[in-house]
Design an enzyme around this catalytic site. Structure first.
Site, PDB file in Angstrom:
ATOM      1  N   GLU A 159      15.186 110.368 -45.101  1.00  0.00           N
ATOM      2  CA  GLU A 159      15.368 108.989 -44.671  1.00  0.00           C
ATOM      3  C   GLU A 159      15.564 109.026 -43.151  1.00  0.00           C
ATOM      4  O   GLU A 159      16.309 109.884 -42.645  1.00  0.00           O
ATOM      5  CB  GLU A 159      16.598 108.387 -45.365  1.00  0.00           C
ATOM      6  CG  GLU A 159      16.742 106.893 -45.213  1.00  0.00           C
ATOM      7  CD  GLU A 159      15.832 106.065 -46.125  1.00  0.00           C
ATOM      8  OE1 GLU A 159      14.962 106.623 -46.818  1.00  0.00           O
ATOM      9  OE2 GLU A 159      15.994 104.831 -46.121  1.00  0.00           O
ATOM     10  N   ARG A 217       9.634 106.490 -61.226  1.00  0.00           N
ATOM     11  CA  ARG A 217      10.938 105.848 -61.086  1.00  0.00           C
ATOM     12  C   ARG A 217      11.734 106.164 -62.338  1.00  0.00           C
ATOM     13  O   ARG A 217      11.653 105.465 -63.330  1.00  0.00           O
ATOM     14  CB  ARG A 217      10.786 104.326 -60.917  1.00  0.00           C
ATOM     15  CG  ARG A 217      12.085 103.664 -60.480  1.00  0.00           C
ATOM     16  CD  ARG A 217      11.970 102.159 -60.393  1.00  0.00           C
ATOM     17  NE  ARG A 217      11.128 101.687 -59.310  1.00  0.00           N
ATOM     18  CZ  ARG A 217      11.509 101.590 -58.044  1.00  0.00           C
ATOM     19  NH1 ARG A 217      12.722 101.946 -57.683  1.00  0.00           N
ATOM     20  NH2 ARG A 217      10.671 101.142 -57.141  1.00  0.00           N
ATOM     21  N   ARG A 221      11.834 105.692 -45.508  1.00  0.00           N
ATOM     22  CA  ARG A 221      11.575 106.998 -46.117  1.00  0.00           C
ATOM     23  C   ARG A 221      10.468 107.706 -45.339  1.00  0.00           C
ATOM     24  O   ARG A 221       9.424 107.107 -45.046  1.00  0.00           O
ATOM     25  CB  ARG A 221      11.139 106.811 -47.560  1.00  0.00           C
ATOM     26  CG  ARG A 221      11.167 108.101 -48.326  1.00  0.00           C
ATOM     27  CD  ARG A 221      11.494 107.828 -49.739  1.00  0.00           C
ATOM     28  NE  ARG A 221      11.651 109.035 -50.518  1.00  0.00           N
ATOM     29  CZ  ARG A 221      11.880 109.004 -51.820  1.00  0.00           C
ATOM     30  NH1 ARG A 221      11.964 107.855 -52.442  1.00  0.00           N
ATOM     31  NH2 ARG A 221      12.029 110.116 -52.499  1.00  0.00           N
ATOM     32  N   ARG A 280       6.328 106.081 -46.687  1.00  0.00           N
ATOM     33  CA  ARG A 280       6.220 106.064 -48.152  1.00  0.00           C
ATOM     34  C   ARG A 280       4.890 105.466 -48.591  1.00  0.00           C
ATOM     35  O   ARG A 280       4.448 105.695 -49.709  1.00  0.00           O
ATOM     36  CB  ARG A 280       7.399 105.334 -48.791  1.00  0.00           C
ATOM     37  CG  ARG A 280       7.518 103.882 -48.429  1.00  0.00           C
ATOM     38  CD  ARG A 280       8.714 103.255 -49.066  1.00  0.00           C
ATOM     39  NE  ARG A 280       8.538 103.077 -50.495  1.00  0.00           N
ATOM     40  CZ  ARG A 280       9.530 102.989 -51.354  1.00  0.00           C
ATOM     41  NH1 ARG A 280      10.771 103.099 -50.929  1.00  0.00           N
ATOM     42  NH2 ARG A 280       9.302 102.794 -52.623  1.00  0.00           N
ATOM     43  N   LYS A 298      20.467 104.860 -57.932  1.00  0.00           N
ATOM     44  CA  LYS A 298      21.111 104.327 -56.729  1.00  0.00           C
ATOM     45  C   LYS A 298      22.255 103.389 -57.078  1.00  0.00           C
ATOM     46  O   LYS A 298      22.195 102.657 -58.061  1.00  0.00           O
ATOM     47  CB  LYS A 298      20.076 103.617 -55.851  1.00  0.00           C
ATOM     48  CG  LYS A 298      19.266 102.574 -56.558  1.00  0.00           C
ATOM     49  CD  LYS A 298      18.089 102.106 -55.711  1.00  0.00           C
ATOM     50  CE  LYS A 298      17.197 101.184 -56.516  1.00  0.00           C
ATOM     51  NZ  LYS A 298      15.969 100.786 -55.859  1.00  0.00           N
ATOM     52  N   PHE A 331      16.741 114.944 -47.367  1.00  0.00           N
ATOM     53  CA  PHE A 331      17.560 115.044 -48.580  1.00  0.00           C
ATOM     54  C   PHE A 331      16.902 115.878 -49.677  1.00  0.00           C
ATOM     55  O   PHE A 331      17.488 116.089 -50.727  1.00  0.00           O
ATOM     56  CB  PHE A 331      17.991 113.663 -49.105  1.00  0.00           C
ATOM     57  CG  PHE A 331      16.858 112.691 -49.335  1.00  0.00           C
ATOM     58  CD1 PHE A 331      16.032 112.805 -50.431  1.00  0.00           C
ATOM     59  CD2 PHE A 331      16.656 111.645 -48.449  1.00  0.00           C
ATOM     60  CE1 PHE A 331      15.003 111.905 -50.643  1.00  0.00           C
ATOM     61  CE2 PHE A 331      15.630 110.726 -48.654  1.00  0.00           C
ATOM     62  CZ  PHE A 331      14.793 110.863 -49.751  1.00  0.00           C
ATOM     63  N   GLU A 365      25.098 111.381 -52.786  1.00  0.00           N
ATOM     64  CA  GLU A 365      24.738 111.432 -51.363  1.00  0.00           C
ATOM     65  C   GLU A 365      24.838 110.050 -50.759  1.00  0.00           C
ATOM     66  O   GLU A 365      24.650 109.044 -51.452  1.00  0.00           O
ATOM     67  CB  GLU A 365      23.275 111.890 -51.216  1.00  0.00           C
ATOM     68  CG  GLU A 365      23.045 113.295 -51.654  1.00  0.00           C
ATOM     69  CD  GLU A 365      21.590 113.712 -51.443  1.00  0.00           C
ATOM     70  OE1 GLU A 365      20.912 113.145 -50.568  1.00  0.00           O
ATOM     71  OE2 GLU A 365      21.144 114.602 -52.182  1.00  0.00           O
ATOM     72  N   LYS A 374      23.603 106.838 -49.241  1.00  0.00           N
ATOM     73  CA  LYS A 374      22.301 106.150 -49.258  1.00  0.00           C
ATOM     74  C   LYS A 374      22.119 105.498 -47.894  1.00  0.00           C
ATOM     75  O   LYS A 374      22.765 104.512 -47.576  1.00  0.00           O
ATOM     76  CB  LYS A 374      22.240 105.104 -50.378  1.00  0.00           C
ATOM     77  CG  LYS A 374      20.865 104.440 -50.480  1.00  0.00           C
ATOM     78  CD  LYS A 374      20.809 103.447 -51.624  1.00  0.00           C
ATOM     79  CE  LYS A 374      19.394 102.973 -51.924  1.00  0.00           C
ATOM     80  NZ  LYS A 374      18.605 102.558 -50.800  1.00  0.00           N
TER      81      LYS A 374
HETATM   82  P1  AMP Z   1      15.430 101.464 -52.800  1.00  0.00           P
HETATM   83  O1  AMP Z   1      14.496 101.424 -51.600  1.00  0.00           O
HETATM   84  O2  AMP Z   1      16.501 100.460 -52.800  1.00  0.00           O
HETATM   85  O3  AMP Z   1      14.642 101.572 -54.094  1.00  0.00           O
HETATM   86  O4  AMP Z   1      16.268 102.831 -52.745  1.00  0.00           O
HETATM   87  C1  AMP Z   1      15.694 104.091 -52.789  1.00  0.00           C
HETATM   88  C2  AMP Z   1      15.454 104.549 -51.375  1.00  0.00           C
HETATM   89  O5  AMP Z   1      16.682 104.926 -50.746  1.00  0.00           O
HETATM   90  C3  AMP Z   1      14.612 105.787 -51.260  1.00  0.00           C
HETATM   91  O6  AMP Z   1      13.261 105.471 -51.379  1.00  0.00           O
HETATM   92  C4  AMP Z   1      14.974 106.302 -49.877  1.00  0.00           C
HETATM   93  O7  AMP Z   1      14.101 105.710 -48.941  1.00  0.00           O
HETATM   94  C5  AMP Z   1      16.367 105.734 -49.631  1.00  0.00           C
HETATM   95  N1  AMP Z   1      17.427 106.750 -49.450  1.00  0.00           N
HETATM   96  C6  AMP Z   1      18.414 106.657 -48.523  1.00  0.00           C
HETATM   97  N2  AMP Z   1      19.241 107.703 -48.600  1.00  0.00           N
HETATM   98  C7  AMP Z   1      18.779 108.528 -49.579  1.00  0.00           C
HETATM   99  C8  AMP Z   1      19.215 109.774 -50.122  1.00  0.00           C
HETATM  100  N3  AMP Z   1      20.308 110.410 -49.694  1.00  0.00           N
HETATM  101  N4  AMP Z   1      18.482 110.294 -51.147  1.00  0.00           N
HETATM  102  C9  AMP Z   1      17.392 109.657 -51.624  1.00  0.00           C
HETATM  103  N5  AMP Z   1      16.932 108.480 -51.140  1.00  0.00           N
HETATM  104  C10 AMP Z   1      17.618 107.907 -50.129  1.00  0.00           C
END
Ligand code: AMP
Length: 589
Positions: free
Chosen positions: A325, A442, A280, A295, A448, A366, A273, A275
């Protein structure tokens, strides 16, 4: 043997069930427990001690005690906050101890913990204070005080809070004051985080540890889990689940180095998907009521009326929970605009409509965790996705499910990755098609892929005022990661620059109320603010207690949407330290 003797000084409180006497637990009993826990490092031993303690306690006390044990005042899902700044506590301690605020700060510099400072200085408080004639504090009393503090908002609340805390702390014995301040500043150092408390609940009420863990993960309330374990046993725990209007801890993602690794982790085929680079948001709907949570589980409904409206038009279910998101877009072109805009929207309390016209936001659901009376967390991701697409029927782009493809070819993944970056997004998420949803974990059910080496979310623990033109601003920040083993903040370096004047001003404003000590231009800061920083490399370094140092760190943004609990751990820093060697390979291949 403080624990065994505690029954001797319990006072009968009420007869709630015929023939059963409930006792009000004194706070000093809990203090003995906390002290005993601090004396052991073994998790097993800690769990055993807590289990023994819980056995004799009432349901109400158990609920409060288990929440306190995890370092929280209110349940994790509860949006309330006592709103007590370090500075307020400094004033209160000064007041009661007869010292000046400077002397309190001096002592804090020495002890490094406001609770220890309170204990030391209040140990010397004037013996003939009114408090000497008051009843001993009970656990329920203390909780009520915290509830009242949380309810004090608006004009004059700072003074009211100060008065209430002064009364509370002058009633407390010095060791009690240490723990009251530790709880109030979320700095309880007794090593009884969720895992230990879960094991203790299992032992104490003879229920399987897995059932406790699962109930906690879903109900997001360790106190409630403990109460149910006592009163209803295993069937009660099994009945606990997620519910609309009670925010869930979001499932988190690990990092992978590229498409090949993502596919390997997922068994060769996965959902990919876009990102999105936003915030969030969890959407909760119960009948006509819709709420939006961050969050950090703050209620953002008022700040995001456009998103709320889009949800109510596009969502077809009577009750639901969506994981999403939210992104900000240019109001003319509809293209995504930088994350800073999202933060501005989320923070805004007044003239919200005006800003929502200037900076429209859109939602990308999502995942769906609950629908029409049923929890979906145990269903495989593909099934949830199908249901998401049935439930969220977009009228336009304001609320539409995330872009989604099932792929098994690294080249196709790399092409999708490039398309995402070109459109101004952050990269891709890969998701295990068969995985359930694990709140707060986690893991590798979702990973990601980003373009650059991971940026880090770190907490500001100290800072420094600038000079010259920037004399009134705080311009340099000492950053730390969470050392979960030793339960402390581990410094990893200092960062300055990389931010606009406007952001400097903003950071200065945010940091000032958190200052607990000043020495020259340096200030000690309560660990609350999360900064996302980029860097060239993570290095091993003997200069910092963490053992790591960041090379050329620079601030990417202020992560208002994240709290200290979301900060990186030393364990993750270590994983990233090793991952960076792999990342030298071309991105996303
Ligand atoms: P990070 O904040 O770098 O740990 O990345 C994870 C975050 O990406 C999640 O907590 C979401 O807020 C965000 N995110 C953006 N797009 C998506 C998606 N398609 N699916 C899940 N998380 C997403």
């Amino acid at each position: 043997m403080a624990i065994r003797s505690r029954l001797s000084h319990r006072t009968p409180l009420l007869l709630s069930t015929p023939g059963r006497i409930d006792y009000a637990m004194y706070f000093k009993e809990l203090v003995s427990l906390f002290d005993e826990l601090s004396a052991y490092s073994s998790r097993l031993k800690k769990a055993e001690i807590i289990a023994g303690f819980l056995t004799g306690a009432s349901e109400d006390d158990i609920e409060i005690v288990c929440t306190f044990l995890t370092g929280r005042i209110f349940p994790a899902w509860d949006t309330r906050d006592i709103g007590v700044a370090g500075k307020t506590l400094v004033k209160v301690i000064a007041n009661i101890s007869g010292k000046s605020s400077e002397e309190v700060v001096e002592s804090y510099r020495d002890t490094g913990h406001l609770g220890i400072t309170a204990e030391r200085l209040l140990g010397k408080k004037v013996a003939m204070s009114l408090a000497a004639f008051e009843e001993d504090l009970t656990v329920a009393d203390l909780y009520r005080h915290f509830e009242e503090l949380a309810a004090m908002t608006g004009k004059g609340s700072a003074q009211k809070k100060q008065r209430m805390l002064s009364r509370l702390l002058s009633r407390a014995a010095p060791r009690e004051a240490y723990y009251v301040v530790s709880l109030a500043t979320r700095n309880l150092l007794i090593g009884s985080k969720e895992g230990v408390t879960e094991d203790a609940i299992a032992q104490s009420f003879s229920v399987p540890a897995d059932a406790v863990r699962r109930a906690w993960m879903l109900a997001n309330d360790i106190g409630l889990v403990a109460r149910i374990a006592k009163t209803e046993g295993l069937p009660g725990l099994q009945a606990l689940n997620i519910e609309p209007m009670r925010p869930v801890r979001p499932m988190l993602a690990q990092n992978v180095a590229g498409a090949t690794e993502a596919l390997d982790v997922m068994g060769g085929r996965a959902a990919f998907e876009t990102k999105y680079d936003g915030a969030r948001i969890q959407v909760h709907k119960a009948g006509p009521e819709i709420k939006l949570f961050s969050r950090k589980m703050e209620d953002l409904t008022e700040a995001l009326p456009d998103i709320r409206a889009a949800v109510s038009e596009s969502v077809h279910a009577d009750s639901l929970i969506l994981d999403c998101e939210a992104i900000a877009v240019d109001r003319h072109t509809g293209k995504v605009i930088p994350f800073q805009n999202v933060l501005n929207r989320i923070r805004r309390k007044y003239r919200v409509r005006e800003l929502s016209d200037q900076i429209p936001m859109q939602l990308r659901p999502f995942d769906i965790l609950y629908s029409d009376g049923e929890s979906l967390v145990d269903r495989p991701f593909v099934e949830r996705r199908a249901l998401l697409e049935k439930t969220v029927v977009p009228l336009d782009k304001r609320c539409t499910p995330s872009e989604f493809k099932i792929l098994d070819d690294p080249e196709a993944v790399a092409a999708f990755f490039k398309q995402s970056i070109d459109a101004g997004h952050e990269g891709l998420m890969a998701k295990d098609l068969n995985a359930d949803y694990s709140p707060g974990i986690r893991g590798r059910k979702m990973v990601k892929l980003k373009e650059t080496l991971e940026s880090l979310d770190l907490v500001v623990i100290a800072a420094e005022y600038g000079h010259g033109r920037k004399a009134g601003w705080i311009t340099s920040y000492e950053l730390a990661a969470r050392d979960e083993v030793n339960e402390q903040w581990a410094p990893v370096g200092r960062v300055s620059g990389g931010v606009s004047d406007e952001q400097l001003r903003e950071l200065t404003e945010q940091i000032k109320p958190l200052i607990v000590g000043e020495h020259g231009r340096m200030v000690d800061v309560e660990p609350q603010i999360v900064l996302e920083v980029k860097f060239n490399e993570i290095q091993k370094s003997p200069n910092y207690a963490s053992g790591f140092a960041l090379r050329f760190p620079r601030i990417v943004r202020i992560r208002d949407d994240k709290g200290p609990d979301d900060a990186e751990t030393l364990e993750r820093l270590d994983a990233l330290y090793r991952l960076q060697f792999k990342l030298k390979e071309p991105a996303a291949t």
